[in-house]
Enzyme design. Structure first.
Site, PDB file in Angstrom:
ATOM      1  CE  LYS A 142      -3.769  -0.340   2.264  1.00 25.12           C
ATOM      2  NZ  LYS A 142      -4.664  -0.581   3.410  1.00 25.12           N
ATOM      3  NE  ARG A 195      -7.360   2.971   4.532  1.00 19.31           N
ATOM      4  CZ  ARG A 195      -7.735   4.452   4.386  1.00 19.31           C
ATOM      5  NH1 ARG A 195      -6.792   5.280   4.474  1.00 19.31           N
ATOM      6  NH2 ARG A 195      -9.044   4.859   4.314  1.00 19.31           N
ATOM      7  N   GLY A 208      -8.545  -7.165   4.933  1.00 24.36           N
ATOM      8  CA  GLY A 208      -9.299  -7.410   6.215  1.00 24.36           C
ATOM      9  C   GLY A 208      -8.647  -8.274   7.142  1.00 24.36           C
ATOM     10  CG  MET A 253      -2.899  -7.055   9.680  1.00 18.98           C
ATOM     11  SD  MET A 253      -1.191  -6.692   9.207  1.00 18.98           S
ATOM     12  CE  MET A 253      -1.356  -6.436   7.497  1.00 18.98           C
ATOM     13  NE  ARG A 276      -6.268  -4.205  -2.533  1.00 17.70           N
ATOM     14  CZ  ARG A 276      -6.593  -4.538  -1.098  1.00 17.70           C
ATOM     15  NH1 ARG A 276      -6.012  -4.269  -0.173  1.00 17.70           N
ATOM     16  NH2 ARG A 276      -8.086  -4.587  -1.071  1.00 17.70           N
ATOM     17  CG  HIS A 283      -2.792 -44.326   2.346  1.00 18.71           C
ATOM     18  ND1 HIS A 283      -4.319 -44.408   2.225  1.00 18.71           N
ATOM     19  CD2 HIS A 283      -2.216 -45.034   1.438  1.00 18.71           C
ATOM     20  CE1 HIS A 283      -4.377 -45.160   1.104  1.00 18.71           C
ATOM     21  NE2 HIS A 283      -3.075 -45.710   0.678  1.00 18.71           N
ATOM     22  CB  SER A 341      13.418 -41.403  -8.645  1.00 15.58           C
ATOM     23  OG  SER A 341      12.253 -40.776  -8.482  1.00 15.58           O
ATOM     24  CB  CYS A 380       9.042 -39.818  -7.672  1.00 15.82           C
ATOM     25  SG  CYS A 380       9.956 -40.798  -6.557  1.00 15.82           S
ATOM     26  CE1 TYR A 405      11.569 -38.101 -12.782  1.00 18.42           C
ATOM     27  CE2 TYR A 405      13.565 -38.590 -14.091  1.00 18.42           C
ATOM     28  CZ  TYR A 405      12.682 -38.952 -13.187  1.00 18.42           C
ATOM     29  OH  TYR A 405      12.758 -40.162 -12.519  1.00 18.42           O
TER      30      TYR A 405
END
Length: 910
Positions: free
Chosen positions: A32, A103, A112, A114, A376, A490, A798, A865, A885
Site C-alpha cells: 500500500k 492503515r 481484511g 489487519m 494494488r 496416505h 529418483s 517423485c 525432471y
C-alpha cells in the site's frame, strides 16, 4: 540494539505529486505504501501522508513499544508537519483541524486481516471546529461517532465478550434505531449522533475503567502500535499460514490526511477493478455508496451501487434482477456523477497501463472532488489470472516472459477440480476445519467403511485414517475425510493422485466405527447423513452444497504452451493406473516418474493371491501364488505403457511392509483361513509375525526383495513381458525399473542382479528384446552419502523426498499433525516440511546425492517423485540443482509445468 542501528530511515512521505518512495520498495514500504508513493509521483490525486516502514514493525516485535516510539517520534512529527502544509490544516487544532487515517500495509495484500482507524484526531473541541469549518455539523458528528467506534474496537479492544455477544457499539446503535424507528445510519439526526458518541465513551469507561483518549497525539501513537500488533493477530496469522507468508515480514503503517465521503449527497466512497476479478473480462467495474466512508462499502451496512451501467455480459443477470431498483433508487456512478466517473475511468486506465496489471482501487469523493486512496494488483480467481495474463500479452502491455512469471502456479488448481458454487457457500455452516489435502469440492453421504462406499451414489468416506486397503473405496467416493494424518498421509497422497477431494487431519472429529457415527460441532452425524468438503480450504460443511464443474478456458492452453516454450526441466506424473496416466498425459506429463505397484494388489481377486503368497511357508508356495498375480500385473503395465505412448515409465518395485496386505479383523481372518484351508490359529500366528514396532523402518522396500527375491522376479517379468507384448503391436514402451529404499551399495547390486537375470530369461524365452533401465529411489539419508558408489551401477536416481524428509527430521508423517501446527504457529518451522521441501536440511542431502552421483556418472538421469515434485518452490530447487525432471500427482502436472518454466526464466534473469 543491533536492529536499531541498521535502520537509517523509518518514515517516508508522499503527497502533492512528490514521494520519497516508489512501487519497487514494497518490501520496505509495504504494498500500500509503495503504491501510494508511486501514484503521488505520477500525478494521481492521493491524500498526502507518510509510511512507517516494515522494518519498524520488526523492530517493534524485537524491542517493544517504548523504544520504537522513541525511535520514530521525530520523524513522525516532521512527516505530520509535511501533511499539514499540503492540506493547510493542523493536526489537533480546534479551529482548522487535520484528521488522519491509520492503515496497515504488508508487502503482500492481506485484505481484511489487519486493522484500520479513520477520522483520527477528533475530540469534543475538534469536532466543534470541524463542524464550523465545514459548515456541516451532521458530517462532523458522524465522523466523530465513527472514530470512537472504530478506535474503541481496534485500539482499545472493545470487542464482544463471547461469540454469542453482539459488538458493544453495535448494540448501542441498534437500540437507538429501535427507539427512533429508523433502519439506516444516514437517518440519524445530529442529536442522535451526539448521543451515540456520549454512549460509546460511557461504554468504554464502563468496560475498561478509563476515559476514551482525547489527545490527538496519544490517539496517533496508540493507533500505530495497534497496527503493529495486528500483524500478529489471529486473523493475520491464519492468513499468513494459509498463504505461506513469513512472520518476519512485518507490516508498514500508512498515515494519511482524511478525505471524507460522508459530507453529503455530493460525496461518496467506493472500490473498483480495472477488470473483472472473477472472469478476467476486460470490463471496468465496482461498487460505491453516496454519503459514506470506506468501511460502509465493505461492511455491507447499505446496499452498494454499481460504478458502471452494468453493460457487460458478466453483469447481465444482476442487471435483470435489479433493473427497476437500479433506475429508481440505485443509479450507477456513471449516471449519477458522469464527470467524476469519467475522471475515475481515466485514472483506472492510467494505473492499469502504468502497473501493467489489473488494479483494485479505492476512492473517495469529497464534495465533488475525487481522491484515489489506494491501488494494488487485484486479487483474482485462477481463471481470471490466466485470462488477464494472456490478454495483457495480446494488448502489448507485457511480454510472454512477464506473463508467465505472474502466474501463481498453485492457483491453477482452481481450474482443474470441481468447485462449490459461490452463491451456495454464502449460507454454508462450517462444522470443522482440517488440512486442505487435495483440492476440489465434494458433497455426499457419510460412509465409514471403504467396502461400503458404493451403497450411495454420492459418498464421503470418513475414516480415522486410511490404508492401502481402502483404495477402491477411496476411488469410488466423491471425497475423503480423515481425523488423522497430514498433507502427505496416505489419504492425502492417494487423493491427489486420483484427483479426489480430500480433507485430512481434522482432529475435532470423534469417529465411532462401532456405532457408525461421527461427533463434531455439538452434533452427532450418522452413516447416510450429508456433509460437504472443501479440499481447497479444509472446511467441513454441514449438509449439501451445490458444486459446479470448472471452466477450462482457451487461455489455459495458451499458458501451458508458454510454459513448455521456456521450461527445460521436464514434468512427469505419479500414476498407478492407465486412467491416472491418461489424465496426466492430457495435462502435459512427459512420462511417469513413479508407479506404485502395491496399489495394484488391493482389488478383491488380487488381494487373495497376495495373501496366499504372504502366508506361504516355502519358496514354491510363494511362487505359486505369485504366478496368479503375474498376468494381472502384466495387464496393468500394458495399460500404463499404452496410455503413455512411448514416454518413459518408472515402476517402483513392491515397497510397503507385508502386514498392510493382511486382514486384522477376526471375521476376515477366519474367511482367509477357510479360503486357504488352514487353521485360524495358523493365520493368526502368521499375521502376528508380520507385525512390526516401526514398519516404516522395517521389512519393506528392497529388504522385502532381498528376503523374497521371487517377488522381484515376478514383478520384473510382468514389466518386461508387458513391454514385449506391446512391441508386437507396434507400441513402444520405455520401462525404468526402480528399486526402493536402498541404503547400501550391495542392496542395490543384489536386486539389480535379480532384475537383469530375470529380464535375460524372458528375452531368451521370447527371442526378442526391449531397452530398459534399472535405478533406485533415493529416500534413505545414507544413500545420498554413498551416491557416488551406487551410481556405478544405477542408471538413474529418483529422490523420494517423502521418506527422505521423514528420516532426516525423525518425524512420522502420520503423527506429525499432532505437533507441526504448533511448530508453524510458534515460528519453529516456517513451512510444513512434508509440503514444502526443506532446502536447508533435506535439500542439502539431495544436493549431495546429485553431486556425488554425477561425479561417477556425469549423465546420470535424476528426478524427484516425492510430493514436493508438484510444489512450486520445491520445483525451483530441483531445477537449480540440475534435475532432469520432477514427478507429481496428475492434477498437479500443470502447476509443475509452470513452476519449471518460471525457474528457468528466473535463472536467466539472474
Amino acid at each position: 540494539m543491533e536492529v536499531v542501528e541498521k535502520i537509517k530511515k523509518r518514515v517516508y512521505t508522499f503527497g502533492n505529486k512528490k514521494a520519497e518512495g516508489n512501487s519497487k520498495m514494497k518490501n520496505l514500504l509495504g504494498g500500500k505504501g509503495a503504491n501510494l508513493a508511486e501514484m503521488s509521483a505520477i500525478g494521481i490525486p492521493v491524500p498526502p501522508g507518510f509510511t512507517i516502514t516494515t522494518e519498524v514493525c520488526t523492530e517493534y516485535n524485537a524491542l517493544g513499544k517504548g523504544i520504537v516510539l522513541a525511535n520514530i517520534k521525530k520523524e513522525v512529527e516532521k512527516a505530520v508537519l509535511s501533511v499539514e502544509k499540503i492540506m493547510k490544516a493542523k493536526f489537533g487544532d480546534s479551529e482548522n483541524p487535520l484528521l488522519l487515517s491509520v492503515r496497515s500495509g504488508a508487502r503482500v495484500s492481506m485484505p481484511g486481516m489487519m486493522d484500520t482507524v479513520l477520522n483520527l484526531g477528533l475530540n469534543d473541541k475538534v469536532v466543534a471546529g470541524l463542524a464550523k469549518k465545514t459548515n456541516n455539523e451532521r458530517f462532523a458528528w458522524d465522523s466523530y461517532r465513527r472514530f470512537v467506534q472504530m478506535y474503541g474496537g481496534v485500539v482499545l479492544g472493545m470487542k464482544p465478550k463471547s461469540k454469542t455477544d453482539i459488538d458493544p457499539f453495535e448494540e448501542i446503535i441498534e437500540n437507538l434505531k429501535e427507539k427512533r424507528g429508523i433502519q439506516l445510519d444516514t437517518e440519524f439526526t445530529v442529536q442522535d449522533l451526539k448521543d451515540l458518541v456520549f454512549d460509546f465513551k460511557k461504554a468504554v469507561y464502563h468496560r475498561l475503567g478509563k476515559e476514551f483518549p482525547s489527545n490527538p497525539w496519544d490517539q496517533l501513537w496508540m493507533a500505530i502500535i495497534a497496527v503493529f500488533d495486528s500483524w500478529n493477530g489471529k486473523r493475520a496469522i491464519y492468513y499468513r499460514n494459509m498463504h505461506g507468508y513469513p512472520a518476519d515480514w512485518g507490516t508498514a503503517v500508512n498515515v494519511q490526511a482524511m478525505v471524507f465521503g460522508n459530507m453529503g449527497l455530493n460525496s461518496g466512497t467506493g472500490v473498483c477493478f480495472t477488470r473483472d476479478a472473477g472472469t478476467g473480462e476486460d470490463v471496468f467495474n465496482g461498487e460505491y455508496l453516496i454519503n459514506a466512508q470506506g468501511e460502509d462499502v465493505v461492511a455491507g451496512v447499505r446496499t452498494p451501487q454499481q460504478v458502471t451501467k452494468l453493460g457487460s455480459q458478466r453483469w447481465a443477470d444482476l442487471a435483470q434482477v435489479t433493473e427497476k431498483l437500479r433506475i429508481n433508487n440505485y443509479p450507477s456512478l456513471e449516471e449519477l456523477m458522469p464527470e467524476i466517473f469519467d475522471e475515475l475511468n481515466e485514472y483506472q486506465q492510467l494505473l492499469e497501463e502504468h502497473y501493467k496489471d489489473m488494479q483494485d482501487m479505492e476512492f473517495t469523493i469529497q464534495e465533488g472532488k475525487l481522491w484515489i486512496l489506494q491501488t494494488r494488483n487485484g486479487k483474482r480467481t485462477g481463471a481470471a489470472m490466466v485470462k488477464i495474463a494472456i490478454d495483457l500479452i495480446k494488448e502489448g502491455l507485457i511480454s510472454e516472459e512477464e506473463a508467465l512469471l505472474r502466474i501463481d502456479p498453485n492457483k491453477l488448481d482452481e481450474l482443474l477440480h470441481p468447485v462449490f458454487d459461490p452463491n451456495a457457500l454464502k449460507d454454508a455452516h462450517i462444522i470443522a476445519q482440517g488440512l486442505p489435502a487435495s483440492p476440489g469440492a465434494a458433497t455426499g453421504q457419510i460412509v465409514f467403511f471403504a467396502d461400503e462406499v458404493a451403497k450411495y451414489k454420492n459418498s464421503i468416506l470418513v475414516r480415522i485414517e486410511t490404508s492401502p486397503e481402502d483404495l477402491e473405496g477411496m476411488n469410488l467416493a466423491k471425497g475423503i475425510l480423515t481425523a488423522r494424518g497430514g498433507m502427505t498421509s496416505h489419504a492425502a497422497v492417494v487423493a491427489r493422485g486420483i484427483g479426489k477431494c480430500c480433507v485430512s487431519g481434522a482432529g475435532a472429529l470423534k469417529i465411532d466405527y462401532k456405532d457408525r457415527s461421527m461427533f463434531v460441532d455439538g452434533k452427532e452425524y450418522h452413516e447416510g447423513d450429508w456433509i460437504s468438503l472443501n479440499g481447497s480450504t479444509g472446511n467441513i460443511i454441514d449438509g449439501k452444497v451445490a458444486t459446479k464443474e470448472p471452466e477450462l478456458t482457451g487461455e489455459f492452453g495458451d499458458i501451458m504452451e508458454l510454459a513448455d516454450k521456456f521450461a527445460t526441466m521436464k514434468v512427469r506424473t505419479n500414476a498407478d493406473t492407465p486412467k491416472d496416466a491418461s489424465i496426466a498425459k492430457n495435462f502435459g506429463a512427459e512420462g511417469i516418474g513413479l508407479t506404485r505397484t502395491e496399489h495394484m494388489f488391493f482389488e478383491v481377486d488380487r488381494i487373495k493371491a497376495m495373501r496366499e503368497m504372504i502366508l506361504a511357508d516355502t519358496v514354491k508356495g510363494r511362487k505359486l501364488a505369485l504366478a496368479k498375480l503375474l498376468p494381472m500385473q502384466r495387464e496393468d503395465f500394458e495399460g500404463i505403457f499404452k496410455a503413455m505412448q512411448g514416454l518413459p515409465v518408472t515402476i517402483r518395485l513392491l515397497d510397503p511392509p507385508l502386514h498392510e496386505f493382511v486382514p486384522h479383523q477376526l471375521a476376515t481372518l477366519k474367511e482367509l483361513a477357510d479360503e486357504m484351508h488352514i487353521s485360524l490359529d495358523s493365520v493368526k500366528v502368521k499375521v502376528s509375525e508380520l507385525e512390526e514396532f516401526n514398519p516404516m523402518l522395517g521389512h519393506r522396500g528392497c529388504r522385502l526383495g532381498t528376503t523374497y527375491p521371487e517377488i522381484t522376479e515376478m514383478q520384473t517379468r510382468a514389466i518386461i513381458e508387458a513391454a514385449l507384448n506391446l512391441k508386437k503391436e507396434g507400441i513402444e514402451a520405455k520401462p525404468e525399473i526402480m528399486i526402493p529404499l536402498v541404503g547400501t551399495f550391495d542392496e542395490f547390486v543384489f536386486q539389480e542382479n535379480v532384475i537383469r537375470e530375470t529380464a535375460e530369461t524372458v528375452f531368451e524365452e521370447r527371442q526378442d528384446k526391449i531397452d530398459f533401465s534399472v535405478g533406485t529411489m533415493i529416500e534413505v539419508p545414507r544413500a545420498t552419502l554413498i551416491a557416488d558408489k551406487i551410481a556405478e551401477r544405477a542408471d538413474f536416481f529418483s529422490f523420494g523426498t517423502n521418506d527422505l524428509t521423514q528420516m532426516t527430521y525423525g518425524y512420522s508423517r502420520d503423527d506429525a499433525g499432532k505437533f507441526l501446527p504448533d511448530y508453524l504457529e510458534k515460528g519453529i518451522l516456517k513451512n510444513d516440511p512434508f509440503e514444502v521441501l526443506d532446502q536447508e536440511g533435506v535439500g542439502q542431502l539431495v544436493h549431495i546425492g546429485i553431486t556425488r552421483g554425477r561425479s561417477t556418472k556425469p549423465n546420470l538421469k535424476v528426478g524427484i517423485c516425492g510430493e514436493h515434485g508438484g510444489e512450486p518452490s520445491s520445483v525451483a530447487f530441483c531445477y537449480n540443482n540440475g534435475m532432469d525432471y520432477v514427478s507429481c500427482s496428475p492434477y498437479r502436472v500443470p502447476i509443475a509445468r509452470v513452476a519449471s518454466a518460471q525457474a528457468a526464466l528466473k535463472a536467466t534473469l539472474n
